[in-house]
Scaffold this motif. Sequence first.
Motif, PDB file in Angstrom:
ATOM      1  N   TYR A  42       0.803  -1.203  -0.033  1.00 27.55           N
ATOM      2  CA  TYR A  42      -0.128   0.007  -0.080  1.00 27.55           C
ATOM      3  C   TYR A  42       0.710   1.311  -0.022  1.00 27.55           C
ATOM      4  CZ  TYR A  42      -3.389   3.333   1.582  1.00 27.55           C
ATOM      5  OH  TYR A  42      -3.984   4.538   1.926  1.00 27.55           O
ATOM      6  N   VAL A  43       0.586   2.038  -0.860  1.00 25.48           N
ATOM      7  CA  VAL A  43       1.306   3.291  -1.106  1.00 25.48           C
ATOM      8  C   VAL A  43       0.496   4.596  -1.010  1.00 25.48           C
ATOM      9  CG1 VAL A  43       2.873   4.883  -2.177  1.00 25.48           C
ATOM     10  CG2 VAL A  43       3.392   2.353  -2.260  1.00 25.48           C
ATOM     11  N   GLY A  44       0.087   5.274  -0.059  1.00 22.29           N
ATOM     12  CA  GLY A  44      -0.890   6.153  -0.017  1.00 22.29           C
ATOM     13  C   GLY A  44      -0.791   6.856   1.255  1.00 22.29           C
ATOM     14  N   LYS A  45      -1.746   7.923   1.571  1.00 16.09           N
ATOM     15  CA  LYS A  45      -1.928   8.416   2.641  1.00 16.09           C
ATOM     16  C   LYS A  45      -2.741   7.538   3.753  1.00 16.09           C
ATOM     17  CE  LYS A  45      -6.099  10.662   1.036  1.00 16.09           C
ATOM     18  NZ  LYS A  45      -6.853  12.139   1.196  1.00 16.09           N
ATOM     19  N   ASN A  46      -2.508   8.177   4.971  1.00 14.53           N
ATOM     20  CA  ASN A  46      -3.267   7.594   6.000  1.00 14.53           C
ATOM     21  C   ASN A  46      -4.892   7.701   5.926  1.00 14.53           C
ATOM     22  OD1 ASN A  46      -1.168   6.508   7.302  1.00 14.53           O
ATOM     23  ND2 ASN A  46      -0.839   8.279   8.716  1.00 14.53           N
ATOM     24  N   ALA A  47      -5.668   6.697   5.506  1.00 12.97           N
ATOM     25  CA  ALA A  47      -6.821   6.926   5.210  1.00 12.97           C
ATOM     26  C   ALA A  47      -7.634   5.366   5.440  1.00 12.97           C
ATOM     27  CB  ALA A  47      -7.125   7.205   3.694  1.00 12.97           C
ATOM     28  N   PRO A  48      -8.982   5.713   5.726  1.00  7.30           N
ATOM     29  CA  PRO A  48      -9.834   4.285   6.180  1.00  7.30           C
ATOM     30  C   PRO A  48      -9.485   3.398   4.882  1.00  7.30           C
ATOM     31  CG  PRO A  48     -11.151   6.193   6.448  1.00  7.30           C
ATOM     32  CD  PRO A  48      -9.756   6.708   5.874  1.00  7.30           C
ATOM     33  N   GLU A  49      -9.118   3.629   3.817  1.00  2.40           N
ATOM     34  CA  GLU A  49      -8.766   2.628   2.787  1.00  2.40           C
ATOM     35  C   GLU A  49      -7.853   1.702   3.151  1.00  2.40           C
ATOM     36  OE1 GLU A  49     -11.636   5.470   1.275  1.00  2.40           O
ATOM     37  OE2 GLU A  49      -9.520   5.769   2.042  1.00  2.40           O
ATOM     38  N   TYR A  50      -6.762   2.338   3.561  1.00  2.00           N
ATOM     39  CA  TYR A  50      -5.707   1.275   4.252  1.00  2.00           C
ATOM     40  C   TYR A  50      -6.216   0.183   4.954  1.00  2.00           C
ATOM     41  CZ  TYR A  50      -1.853  -0.257   7.125  1.00  2.00           C
ATOM     42  OH  TYR A  50      -0.992  -1.373   7.654  1.00  2.00           O
ATOM     43  N   PHE A  51      -7.176   0.476   5.808  1.00  2.00           N
ATOM     44  CA  PHE A  51      -7.643  -0.757   6.703  1.00  2.00           C
ATOM     45  C   PHE A  51      -8.290  -1.696   5.725  1.00  2.00           C
ATOM     46  CE2 PHE A  51      -6.266   2.460   9.681  1.00  2.00           C
ATOM     47  CZ  PHE A  51      -5.473   1.844  10.542  1.00  2.00           C
ATOM     48  N   ASP A  52      -9.017  -1.193   4.863  1.00  2.00           N
ATOM     49  CA  ASP A  52      -9.882  -2.092   3.879  1.00  2.00           C
ATOM     50  C   ASP A  52      -8.884  -3.121   3.179  1.00  2.00           C
ATOM     51  OD1 ASP A  52     -11.984  -0.509   4.236  1.00  2.00           O
ATOM     52  OD2 ASP A  52     -12.034   0.497   2.225  1.00  2.00           O
ATOM     53  N   LEU A  53      -7.687  -2.643   3.026  1.00  2.00           N
ATOM     54  CA  LEU A  53      -6.644  -3.549   2.348  1.00  2.00           C
ATOM     55  C   LEU A  53      -5.894  -4.176   3.568  1.00  2.00           C
ATOM     56  CD1 LEU A  53      -4.982  -4.035   0.170  1.00  2.00           C
ATOM     57  CD2 LEU A  53      -3.391  -2.365   0.591  1.00  2.00           C
ATOM     58  N   LEU A  54      -5.739  -3.788   4.703  1.00  2.00           N
ATOM     59  CA  LEU A  54      -5.037  -4.548   5.454  1.00  2.00           C
ATOM     60  C   LEU A  54      -5.862  -5.770   6.002  1.00  2.00           C
ATOM     61  CD1 LEU A  54      -2.871  -4.898   7.834  1.00  2.00           C
ATOM     62  CD2 LEU A  54      -4.473  -3.499   9.265  1.00  2.00           C
ATOM     63  N   PHE A  55      -7.341  -5.669   6.241  1.00  2.00           N
ATOM     64  CA  PHE A  55      -8.341  -6.704   6.678  1.00  2.00           C
ATOM     65  C   PHE A  55      -8.438  -7.391   5.293  1.00  2.00           C
ATOM     66  CE2 PHE A  55      -8.725  -3.327   9.865  1.00  2.00           C
ATOM     67  CZ  PHE A  55      -7.942  -4.280  10.730  1.00  2.00           C
ATOM     68  N   GLY A  56      -8.756  -6.795   4.102  1.00  2.00           N
ATOM     69  CA  GLY A  56      -9.068  -7.776   3.165  1.00  2.00           C
ATOM     70  C   GLY A  56      -7.839  -8.609   2.782  1.00  2.00           C
ATOM     71  N   ALA A  57      -6.617  -8.146   2.789  1.00  2.00           N
ATOM     72  CA  ALA A  57      -5.531  -9.059   2.585  1.00  2.00           C
ATOM     73  C   ALA A  57      -5.353 -10.335   3.505  1.00  2.00           C
ATOM     74  CB  ALA A  57      -4.327  -8.185   2.452  1.00  2.00           C
ATOM     75  N   ALA A  58      -5.790  -9.866   4.895  1.00  2.00           N
ATOM     76  CA  ALA A  58      -5.789 -10.796   5.839  1.00  2.00           C
ATOM     77  C   ALA A  58      -6.799 -11.853   5.857  1.00  2.00           C
ATOM     78  CB  ALA A  58      -5.973 -10.115   7.305  1.00  2.00           C
ATOM     79  N   ARG A  71       0.626  -8.533   3.997  1.00  2.00           N
ATOM     80  CA  ARG A  71       0.954  -7.138   3.762  1.00  2.00           C
ATOM     81  C   ARG A  71       2.330  -6.731   3.924  1.00  2.00           C
ATOM     82  NH1 ARG A  71       1.843  -2.870   6.706  1.00  2.00           N
ATOM     83  NH2 ARG A  71       1.652  -4.113   8.712  1.00  2.00           N
ATOM     84  N   LEU A  72       2.906  -5.847   2.949  1.00  2.00           N
ATOM     85  CA  LEU A  72       4.144  -5.487   3.033  1.00  2.00           C
ATOM     86  C   LEU A  72       4.139  -3.903   3.396  1.00  2.00           C
ATOM     87  CD1 LEU A  72       5.805  -6.969   0.144  1.00  2.00           C
ATOM     88  CD2 LEU A  72       5.615  -7.745   2.379  1.00  2.00           C
ATOM     89  N   ARG A  73       5.161  -3.507   4.187  1.00  2.00           N
ATOM     90  CA  ARG A  73       5.280  -2.052   4.332  1.00  2.00           C
ATOM     91  C   ARG A  73       6.720  -1.528   4.120  1.00  2.00           C
ATOM     92  NH1 ARG A  73       7.387  -0.081   9.030  1.00  2.00           N
ATOM     93  NH2 ARG A  73       7.593  -1.659  10.657  1.00  2.00           N
ATOM     94  N   PRO A  74       7.005  -0.235   3.779  1.00  2.00           N
ATOM     95  CA  PRO A  74       8.086   0.031   3.737  1.00  2.00           C
ATOM     96  C   PRO A  74       8.979   0.144   4.778  1.00  2.00           C
ATOM     97  CG  PRO A  74       6.744   1.885   2.722  1.00  2.00           C
ATOM     98  CD  PRO A  74       5.833   0.556   3.511  1.00  2.00           C
ATOM     99  N   THR A  75      10.218   0.236   4.859  1.00  2.00           N
ATOM    100  CA  THR A  75      11.289   0.409   5.896  1.00  2.00           C
ATOM    101  C   THR A  75      11.886   1.448   5.880  1.00  2.00           C
ATOM    102  OG1 THR A  75      12.734  -1.409   5.267  1.00  2.00           O
ATOM    103  CG2 THR A  75      10.857  -2.208   6.701  1.00  2.00           C
ATOM    104  N   GLY A  76      12.694   1.864   6.838  1.00  2.00           N
ATOM    105  CA  GLY A  76      13.614   3.058   6.581  1.00  2.00           C
ATOM    106  C   GLY A  76      12.716   4.218   6.228  1.00  2.00           C
ATOM    107  N   GLY A  77      11.683   4.795   6.709  1.00  2.00           N
ATOM    108  CA  GLY A  77      11.228   5.883   6.385  1.00  2.00           C
ATOM    109  C   GLY A  77      10.016   5.743   5.276  1.00  2.00           C
ATOM    110  N   SER A  78       9.751   6.964   4.946  1.00  2.00           N
ATOM    111  CA  SER A  78       8.475   6.698   3.924  1.00  2.00           C
ATOM    112  C   SER A  78       9.229   6.617   2.297  1.00  2.00           C
ATOM    113  CB  SER A  78       7.783   8.239   3.646  1.00  2.00           C
ATOM    114  OG  SER A  78       8.657   9.431   3.605  1.00  2.00           O
TER     115      SER A  78
END
Length: 102
Positions: free
Chosen positions: A58-74, A80-87
């Motif tokens: 997920y690359v985007g701003k903090n928004a409710p859609e992030y959680f749609d993806l987080l729980f949908g993927a689960a 779910r992957l997230r970038p490390t070492g900053g944005s």
Amino acid sequence: MDYRVVSIIRDHARTRGDAPALTGDGRTVSYGELDERSSRLARALLAAGLSSGSRVGYVGKNAPEYFDLLFGAAKIGAVRLRPTGGSLPPRSPPSSVPRMRP
């Protein structure tokens, strides 16, 4: 009792579906809505060919859609992957990355 995050969302949706689950971007999403939205996204991920063990980013701003993806993927067992070492630097994703619409 099942403590997997997907089960917790489903249980809350069933027992207190109208209660607020999260707020962001001036919007409030109930547990019922979150469960329905993440299930819809899970079906879209499956239709796109992803499955258990697939990697989802997920690359985007903090928004409710992030959680749609987080729980949908689960829900489909995707990772779910997230970038490390900053944005990430502000740039468009490569053309090989499919774009999903709500």
